[in-house]
Design a protein around this motif. Structure first.
Motif, PDB file in Angstrom:
ATOM      1  N   SER A 139       0.854  -1.200   0.000  1.00  0.00           N
ATOM      2  CA  SER A 139       0.000   0.000   0.000  1.00  0.00           C
ATOM      3  C   SER A 139       0.882   1.239   0.000  1.00  0.00           C
ATOM      4  O   SER A 139       2.074   1.179   0.331  1.00  0.00           O
ATOM      5  CB  SER A 139      -0.892   0.029   1.248  1.00  0.00           C
ATOM      6  N   ARG A 170      -2.419   6.008   6.497  1.00  0.00           N
ATOM      7  CA  ARG A 170      -3.288   5.823   7.668  1.00  0.00           C
ATOM      8  C   ARG A 170      -2.596   5.148   8.859  1.00  0.00           C
ATOM      9  O   ARG A 170      -3.241   4.834   9.860  1.00  0.00           O
ATOM     10  CB  ARG A 170      -4.522   5.024   7.242  1.00  0.00           C
ATOM     11  N   ASP A 273       6.349  11.898  -2.679  1.00  0.00           N
ATOM     12  CA  ASP A 273       5.231  10.953  -2.581  1.00  0.00           C
ATOM     13  C   ASP A 273       4.437  11.052  -3.886  1.00  0.00           C
ATOM     14  O   ASP A 273       3.662  11.982  -4.096  1.00  0.00           O
ATOM     15  CB  ASP A 273       4.350  11.305  -1.366  1.00  0.00           C
ATOM     16  N   VAL A 275       2.320   8.785  -5.006  1.00  0.00           N
ATOM     17  CA  VAL A 275       1.238   7.799  -4.958  1.00  0.00           C
ATOM     18  C   VAL A 275       0.088   8.200  -5.888  1.00  0.00           C
ATOM     19  O   VAL A 275      -0.522   7.361  -6.534  1.00  0.00           O
ATOM     20  CB  VAL A 275       0.770   7.597  -3.494  1.00  0.00           C
ATOM     21  N   GLN A 276      -0.193   9.500  -5.984  1.00  0.00           N
ATOM     22  CA  GLN A 276      -1.255   9.942  -6.887  1.00  0.00           C
ATOM     23  C   GLN A 276      -0.716  10.505  -8.196  1.00  0.00           C
ATOM     24  O   GLN A 276      -1.361  10.413  -9.229  1.00  0.00           O
ATOM     25  CB  GLN A 276      -2.133  11.007  -6.189  1.00  0.00           C
ATOM     26  N   LYS A 303      -1.043   2.993  -5.879  1.00  0.00           N
ATOM     27  CA  LYS A 303      -2.264   3.175  -6.689  1.00  0.00           C
ATOM     28  C   LYS A 303      -2.196   2.592  -8.106  1.00  0.00           C
ATOM     29  O   LYS A 303      -2.448   1.421  -8.294  1.00  0.00           O
ATOM     30  CB  LYS A 303      -2.649   4.647  -6.703  1.00  0.00           C
TER      31      LYS A 303
HETATM   32  C1  LIG Z   1      -0.351  10.896  -1.691  1.00  0.00           C
HETATM   33  C2  LIG Z   1      -0.752   9.644  -0.973  1.00  0.00           C
HETATM   34  N1  LIG Z   1       0.170   8.991  -0.242  1.00  0.00           N
HETATM   35  C3  LIG Z   1      -0.149   7.844   0.399  1.00  0.00           C
HETATM   36  C4  LIG Z   1      -1.423   7.321   0.357  1.00  0.00           C
HETATM   37  C5  LIG Z   1      -1.746   6.071   1.096  1.00  0.00           C
HETATM   38  O1  LIG Z   1      -1.950   5.032   0.191  1.00  0.00           O
HETATM   39  P1  LIG Z   1      -2.786   3.737   0.604  1.00  0.00           P
HETATM   40  O2  LIG Z   1      -4.214   4.157   0.726  1.00  0.00           O
HETATM   41  O3  LIG Z   1      -2.523   2.791  -0.538  1.00  0.00           O
HETATM   42  O4  LIG Z   1      -2.226   3.249   1.883  1.00  0.00           O
HETATM   43  C6  LIG Z   1      -2.401   7.970  -0.390  1.00  0.00           C
HETATM   44  C7  LIG Z   1      -3.771   7.433  -0.470  1.00  0.00           C
HETATM   45  O5  LIG Z   1      -4.697   8.031  -0.978  1.00  0.00           O
HETATM   46  C8  LIG Z   1      -2.064   9.171  -1.069  1.00  0.00           C
HETATM   47  O6  LIG Z   1      -2.963   9.844  -1.787  1.00  0.00           O
END
Ligand SMILES: Cc1ncc(COP(=O)(O)O)c(C=O)c1O
Length: 463
Positions: A139, A170, A273, A275-276, A303
């Protein structure tokens, strides 16, 4: 105990014929949404956020469309939170997953995993970080945990800088670096964290400062926080190039490059980061950091890589990724199933140049939405890059956040067959982030629905 009395198995529920996202006849709708919501509320945590007054179950998908459990079809402009990257039911990806599942699902990282190694080679080469190494997680949260562990170990420091209005996950460490009270339920954290200016704030009556002024303000704020709040030997700064949960806020290009120059004076590491923002979603670049003229020390991803498979990770300078002094494993991270699926997904993305498509379709949507900011009082700002478009909704004063309007837009858009997301510190920003394979026809259709809905909401009195 006789569980039969308390648990109703899905197979017991009545199936009725319907149509899936490809238009094929299929038995769907195992229960009504209301019934499923009732069961959800009984066994799932109350804080697990759900969209809509009457939440929906999505039961099938094809391309950019999904069908819910009651047979309604939607154009999906949120992709399961920017995760369905190449689209639903992409044969190349589904076949790769099916083939790998039939052969072998799991081994653990105690054994060599060919698809994981190939995926790491690809990501290391794409990262733009010289001599990069990769560690896979399941994740984005865990990817950021890993990045924090690496940076704090390498720097022998537990001090971290994060941005105001950020979201990073989280877990304890990641809520600890999340600058948004709405998503940060605990103050317990292994890190000493200080928040700095993110370079983007919805402007006051004086309007948005020009890029040079915004950059200078962020740099001044950073210098000030370093000398006043930290012990100097900070481990890292972590930043989303465009804040996702924060409402798709877009700082001026070059801002993080200027920030990194200050960090370099102190040896502070830079963690991007992505992730998005990763995998070409911003259209202009493959990674969000590339708009800022810097090379990150560590970069986290999640993601879109797996198109819904649980695969994420951190890529960074080899000596940093090697910094841990104790053994570690990841039982699930990069396992054969997710790695094979992610490889097929990444290949599809690159072979079809979906980054260029994100740029083209994003411009198409922005061209239709931008004029609304001058026309409709409820639209304070339209912003974004590629297929990451935010719409800030405001009250009659043109400035105060209007979260009720955002909720109303989501509802009305759903009724007209369009799924969008929302976010922002006050929950008043719409988030538009369809799969990167969006067609021009779909871009026009979705933007059209959204324009109509915004016009309707503009005329409503939401108290
Ligand atoms: C920028 C960013 N970092 C980390 C995360 C956490 O990712 P996950 O929900 O896969 O744990 C998210 C989740 O939306 C996010 O938008």
């Amino acid at each position: 105990m006789n569980l039969q009395h308390t648990v109703r198995w899905t197979s017991d529920c009545v199936a009725r014929p319907g149509t899936d996202a490809r238009g094929r006849r299929t038995p769907i709708a195992v229960t009504s949404h209301a019934d499923l919501l009732d069961r959800h509320r009984r066994v799932m945590p109350s804080w697990l956020a759900l969209y809509y007054d009457e939440p929906i179950e999505i039961v099938s998908g094809s391309g950019r469309h999904v069908v819910d459990g009651e047979g309604n079809r939607y154009l999906d402009f949120f992709g399961g939170i920017l995760t369905t990257m190449t689209g639903y039911d992409v044969p190349e990806v589904v076949d790769a997953i099916r083939t790998q599942a039939g052969r072998l699902i799991h081994t653990s990282t105690l054994y060599l995993i060919r698809p994981m190694i190939e995926l790491a080679e690809r990501i290391a080469a794409l990262s733009g970080i010289p001599g990069a190494k990769v560690f896979f997680t399941t994740s984005g949260t865990e990817a950021n945990e890993a990045a924090l562990l690496l940076a704090s170990t390498a720097r022998r420091s537990n001090q971290v800088l994060a941005l105001r209005n950020s979201y990073h996950g989280r877990s304890f460490a990641t809520v600890g670096i999340t600058g948004n009270r709405g998503w940060s339920a605990s103050s317990l954290t292994p890190f000493t964290v200080h928040y700095v200016d993110a370079g983007h704030r919805f402007p006051g009556p004086a309007g948005r400062p020009d890029a040079a002024t915004a950059i200078a303000a962020a740099v001044d704020d950073l210098r000030d926080v370093i000398v006043t709040a930290t012990a100097g030997d900070v481990a890292c700064l972590i930043a989303e190039p465009i804040q996702g949960v924060g409402g798709f806020t877009v700082p001026p290009d070059g801002l993080f490059g200027a920030v990194k120059e200050v960090l370099d004076e102190h040896g502070i590491l830079y963690v991007s980061d992505e992730v998005q923002t990763g995998w070409g979603r911003t259209g202009e670049h493959f990674w969000g950091y590339e708009a800022h003229g810097l090379t990150p020390d560590l970069l986290t991803f999640a993601k879109g890589l797996g198109n819904g498979l649980a695969v994420a990770g951190v890529v960074g300078r080899g000596e940093l990724v090697d910094a841990l002094t104790a053994n570690s494993i990841s039982t699930f991270g990069g396992n054969p199933l997710v790695a094979a699926g992610a490889l097929a997904n990444l290949r599809y993305l690159l072979d079809h140049d979906l980054q260029a498509n994100a740029l083209a379709q994003g411009r198409r949507i922005l061209d239709r939405l931008h004029p609304l900011a001058g026309k409709l009082g409820v639209v304070g700002e339209v912003r974004g890059k590629g297929l990451m478009i935010g719409v800030e909704l405001v009250g009659p004063d043109g400035r105060s956040p209007a979260p009720a309007a955002a909720g109303r837009v989501l509802e009305l858009a759903r009724r007209r067959g369009l799924l969008v997301g929302k976010g922002g510190l006050f929950g008043n920003c719409l988030r538009i982030a369809p799969p990167l394979s969006l067609t021009a026809v779909e871009a026009d259709e979705g933007a059209g629905i959204l324009g109509d809905v915004l016009a309707d909401v503009d005329g409503e009195d939401l108290g």
